[in-house]
Design a protein around this motif. Structure first.
Motif, short mmCIF file in Angstrom:
data_model
loop_
_atom_site.label_atom_id
_atom_site.label_comp_id
_atom_site.label_asym_id
_atom_site.label_seq_id
_atom_site.Cartn_x
_atom_site.Cartn_y
_atom_site.Cartn_z
N ARG A 14 0.81 -1.22 0.00
CA ARG A 14 0.00 0.00 0.00
C ARG A 14 0.84 1.27 0.00
NH1 ARG A 14 -5.57 -1.02 2.45
NH2 ARG A 14 -5.56 1.24 2.49
N LEU A 15 2.15 1.11 -0.01
CA LEU A 15 3.03 2.29 0.02
C LEU A 15 3.29 2.77 -1.40
CD1 LEU A 15 5.61 1.23 2.75
CD2 LEU A 15 3.56 2.63 3.01
N PRO A 16 3.15 4.07 -1.63
CA PRO A 16 3.34 4.59 -2.98
C PRO A 16 4.83 4.73 -3.33
CG PRO A 16 2.86 6.40 -1.48
CD PRO A 16 2.76 5.13 -0.67
N GLY A 17 5.14 4.55 -4.57
CA GLY A 17 6.50 4.76 -5.05
C GLY A 17 6.55 5.92 -6.02
N PRO A 18 7.71 6.41 -6.31
CA PRO A 18 9.01 5.97 -5.81
C PRO A 18 9.17 6.22 -4.30
CG PRO A 18 9.25 7.32 -7.79
CD PRO A 18 7.84 7.48 -7.33
N VAL A 19 9.91 5.32 -3.66
CA VAL A 19 10.25 5.45 -2.25
C VAL A 19 11.73 5.82 -2.15
CG1 VAL A 19 10.49 4.24 -0.06
CG2 VAL A 19 8.51 3.78 -1.52
N TRP A 20 12.02 6.84 -1.37
CA TRP A 20 13.41 7.20 -1.07
C TRP A 20 13.67 6.89 0.40
CZ3 TRP A 20 17.52 9.72 -3.73
CH2 TRP A 20 17.26 10.02 -5.08
N VAL A 21 14.72 6.15 0.69
CA VAL A 21 15.14 5.96 2.07
C VAL A 21 16.35 6.86 2.31
CG1 VAL A 21 16.57 3.94 1.46
CG2 VAL A 21 15.87 4.33 3.84
N LEU A 43 8.29 -6.37 -4.44
CA LEU A 43 7.01 -6.00 -5.05
C LEU A 43 7.17 -5.23 -6.37
CD1 LEU A 43 5.13 -4.82 -1.84
CD2 LEU A 43 4.44 -6.74 -3.30
N GLY A 44 8.40 -4.84 -6.67
CA GLY A 44 8.64 -4.06 -7.88
C GLY A 44 8.52 -2.57 -7.67
N THR A 45 8.40 -2.13 -6.42
CA THR A 45 8.34 -0.69 -6.13
C THR A 45 9.71 -0.08 -6.39
OG1 THR A 45 6.70 -1.11 -4.41
CG2 THR A 45 7.81 1.03 -4.35
N LEU A 85 19.45 -5.58 -0.74
CA LEU A 85 18.03 -5.29 -0.50
C LEU A 85 17.28 -4.94 -1.79
CD1 LEU A 85 18.55 -3.09 2.67
CD2 LEU A 85 17.89 -5.50 2.58
N GLY A 86 17.94 -5.02 -2.93
CA GLY A 86 17.28 -4.78 -4.20
C GLY A 86 17.39 -3.37 -4.72
N VAL A 87 18.26 -2.55 -4.11
CA VAL A 87 18.45 -1.16 -4.56
C VAL A 87 19.79 -1.07 -5.29
CG1 VAL A 87 18.52 1.26 -3.88
CG2 VAL A 87 17.16 -0.37 -2.55
N PRO A 88 19.79 -0.93 -6.60
CA PRO A 88 21.05 -0.94 -7.35
C PRO A 88 21.83 0.36 -7.17
CG PRO A 88 19.22 -0.49 -8.82
CD PRO A 88 18.62 -0.78 -7.49
N PRO A 89 23.14 0.34 -7.42
CA PRO A 89 23.97 1.53 -7.22
C PRO A 89 23.49 2.76 -7.99
CG PRO A 89 25.36 -0.39 -7.54
CD PRO A 89 23.95 -0.84 -7.80
N GLU A 90 22.91 2.54 -9.16
CA GLU A 90 22.46 3.70 -9.95
C GLU A 90 21.26 4.40 -9.32
OE1 GLU A 90 20.90 -0.06 -12.12
OE2 GLU A 90 22.73 0.57 -11.05
N ARG A 91 20.64 3.78 -8.33
CA ARG A 91 19.55 4.45 -7.63
C ARG A 91 19.99 4.89 -6.23
NH1 ARG A 91 15.62 0.46 -9.75
NH2 ARG A 91 15.18 -0.21 -7.62
N THR A 92 21.26 5.24 -6.11
CA THR A 92 21.78 5.78 -4.86
C THR A 92 22.40 7.15 -5.10
OG1 THR A 92 24.00 4.82 -5.07
CG2 THR A 92 22.30 3.45 -4.03
#
Length: 236
Positions: A14-21, A43-45, A85-92
């Motif tokens: 139920r959490l909307p994306g994009p999500v930034w941590v 989930l593909g978020t 955790l599924g977060v690739p370097p290009e999304r950091t």
């Protein structure tokens, strides 16, 4: 302190994306919300990660790891853990503010840097250490990061359950508590934490340097993870 009421379960679907941590230091996201990040990725978020400080102050007396080397090593550890955790370097993104001194950086400068990072994929949800999580850098992050976006915010706990005093916890009217069971993502979370070898005893020439206690790591992996949905995230 323990919560007086049983928190509701957080549903990642139920959490909307994009999500930034947002992590003030490398390893905060693995400790505080690693299982949720793994679940969102599963989930593909679309998940992104933003590192605020250079992480270079954990072992100030190490000769083997002077600050520049330590910061570079911790950045690599951070990206390795996130990939687990599924977060690739290009999304950091990493901002490089001074570890241990975020409160000394003018808040507008932090806000502007965060805004620039967020343009890569404007967030629908930001995960950020709870505004009174007991570390000065965590507390200094809340207001300038919240000022950088109109997205929804969820505060996560890193040190609150370990070191928090009663005033650090949210009042009932201040935020809604939520939990996320680590469950099938516990092994993923454990691997992400294990990527941070510099914080787990690998640096041996600075006995006074920081090391994550095994008991704290075990509790973080076992969960549940704790989150707070603030009634109004904007005030400091």
């Amino acid at each position: 302190m323990e919560l007086k009421a049983s928190p509701a379960a957080l549903d990642p679907a139920r959490l909307p994306g994009p999500v930034w941590v947002v992590a003030p230091h490398p390893d905060d996201e693995a400790l505080g919300c690693g299982a949720l990040l793994a679940a969102l990725s599963n989930l593909g978020t679309e998940v992104w990660a933003l590192l605020l400080t250079d992480g270079g102050f954990s072992h100030p007396d190490s000769r083997e790891y002077p600050r520049e080397r330590l910061a570079a090593t911790r950045l690599d550890e951070w990206r390795t853990g996130l990939a687990t955790l599924g977060v690739p370097p290009e999304r950091t993104r990493a901002l490089g503010f001074p570890d241990g001194a975020l409160a000394g950086v003018p808040a507008p400068a932090v806000t502007q840097a965060v805004q620039r990072a967020f343009t890569a994929s404007p967030p629908a949800l930001v995960l950020l250490p709870w505004r009174r999580d007991p570390h000065p850098d965590h507390r200094a992050a809340w207001a300038p990061v919240c000022a950088a976006t109109d997205a929804a915010v969820l505060g996560y706990s890193v040190w609150l359950t370990e070191r928090g005093a009663e005033p650090d916890w949210p009042a009932a009217a201040e935020a809604t508590a939520l939990t996320f069971a680590t469950g099938p993502y516990a092994a993923c979370k454990a691997a992400a934490i294990a990527a941070h070898a510099t914080q787990l005893g690998a640096i041996t020439d600075d006995p006074g340097g920081f090391t994550l206690a095994p008991e704290m790591v075990a509790r973080a992996v076992a969960g549940p993870e704790l989150y707070f949905r603030p009634a109004d995230p904007r005030p400091a």
